[in-house]
Design an enzyme around this catalytic site. Sequence first.
Site, PDB file in Angstrom:
ATOM      1  CE1 TYR A 174      38.178  45.050  35.742  1.00 55.15           C
ATOM      2  CE2 TYR A 174      39.586  44.041  37.399  1.00 55.15           C
ATOM      3  CZ  TYR A 174      39.013  44.020  36.143  1.00 55.15           C
ATOM      4  OH  TYR A 174      39.277  42.982  35.288  1.00 55.15           O
ATOM      5  CG  ASP A 176      37.515  43.971  44.916  1.00 54.75           C
ATOM      6  OD1 ASP A 176      38.552  43.350  45.210  1.00 54.75           O
ATOM      7  OD2 ASP A 176      37.055  44.016  43.763  1.00 54.75           O
ATOM      8  CE  LYS A 233      44.784  42.005  40.944  1.00 53.60           C
ATOM      9  NZ  LYS A 233      45.052  41.985  39.531  1.00 53.60           N
TER      10      LYS A 233
END
Length: 427
Positions: free
Chosen positions: A141, A236, A264
Amino acid sequence: MASTSSQDLVERAIRALPGGTIGNVPMSKDHPVIIREGRGSKVYDVDGREYLDYMIGSGPMILGHAHPAVVEAVQRQMARGSTFFITNELAIELAEEIVRAVPCAEQVRYVSSGTEATFYALRIARAYRKRDKILKFEGGYHGMHDYAIMSLSPTKLSPFPTPVANSAGVPKAVQDTVLVAPFNDLDYATELIEQNHDDLAAVIVEPLQRVIEPMPGFLQGLRKVTQQYEIPLIFDEIVTGFRFAYGGAQEYYGVEPDIAAIGKIVGGGFPLAGVVGKRDIMHSFDPEMEGTDEYVPQVGTLNGNPIAAAAGLATLEVLRQPGAYERLFATGRQLMGGLEQLLREAEIPAKVSGEAPMFDVYFTEEEIVDYRATMRADSTMHKKFVSSLVDQGILRAGHKFYVSLAHDQQDVDRTLDAFKQAIDIIR
Ligand SMILES: Cc1ncc(COP(=O)(O)O)c(C=O)c1O
């Protein structure tokens, strides 16, 4: 069942929002949850119902909700202005802290979301390598852009390395620029890189893919082969950054990429993410490069937003306190270990997968090594398990439990009791 106040909001949501949702969590028909507020390890819905929260905003709220240090830092900056577009002091301070913390980070370019961060990480790798193709892993993702959506969660599997677009509206041409490999299959990935090295601009990988751990040697092997052909390796770290260690997964697993996407936690619950990397790659973002074939213009209204930077700095300061990561890992280990034990006692074949700060359970006897192994797990049992937890006032992210520093022993005990009840139900 929804009460009058939440029922009214559900109806209004369905009128104003496609599917009645802001996009992240589908609106449940049986148990619609509309959140009013959060404090520490708990969130409260509009009917006043309390939930023990393992969603933590899908990861950013590692200190818990409304942490006093973050609230104070944000309020202080709010009174001095919310956004300026031009470079600000807090953005510089946060960039310096990221460079101190993250092994591969010599410089930082801010964006507002993880999707943008991986998008620009790929673009800057292309600018550096002067090639077009990227290699990603099935089920990995990286947000929602055209490249990231390739083989994100295919239900119809295609033979590797052909990608499948998991969204309508993606130009067919994008498919020709993406190669896909199974996570943890180093031999396959190495062969693919060797065969395509002259076309490859980058290899992008989640160091821990969703909750699938990298097998020993996998990340090291990717590092070795990409280095051999001088192909930028992108980690990532939107999820793992500042979560697995202060320096992220690259510190935790001891493998240093050329570029990383972070987000985040570093934005403390505000829209801030970044591309970080080596100076010789990052210089493509430098306006001095304008007019060259390496220049990557990147402008964003909220780049390095001072409120987000204040929240990020306050969050990182708490994470730097001695014992913070030990505590986070201890809480996660208790939850993972407790869940494993309960499943073993109930003789339910299952695998608890991930690392202590984030994990999930798969109902299968098979080792979870890649996306296809997750697909073979029993999803009906998983749904029942999660639904029982929601009924017991426990909220979690779609595909994982996120642990925070706000979760205390009482929360852990309550969660283990809820696991037991949920397991009784699925049995
Ligand atoms: C590994 C990873 N990369 C990228 C993203 C996209 O981040 P955002 O939702 O901020 O666009 C996410 C979001 O969950 C993620 O988990």
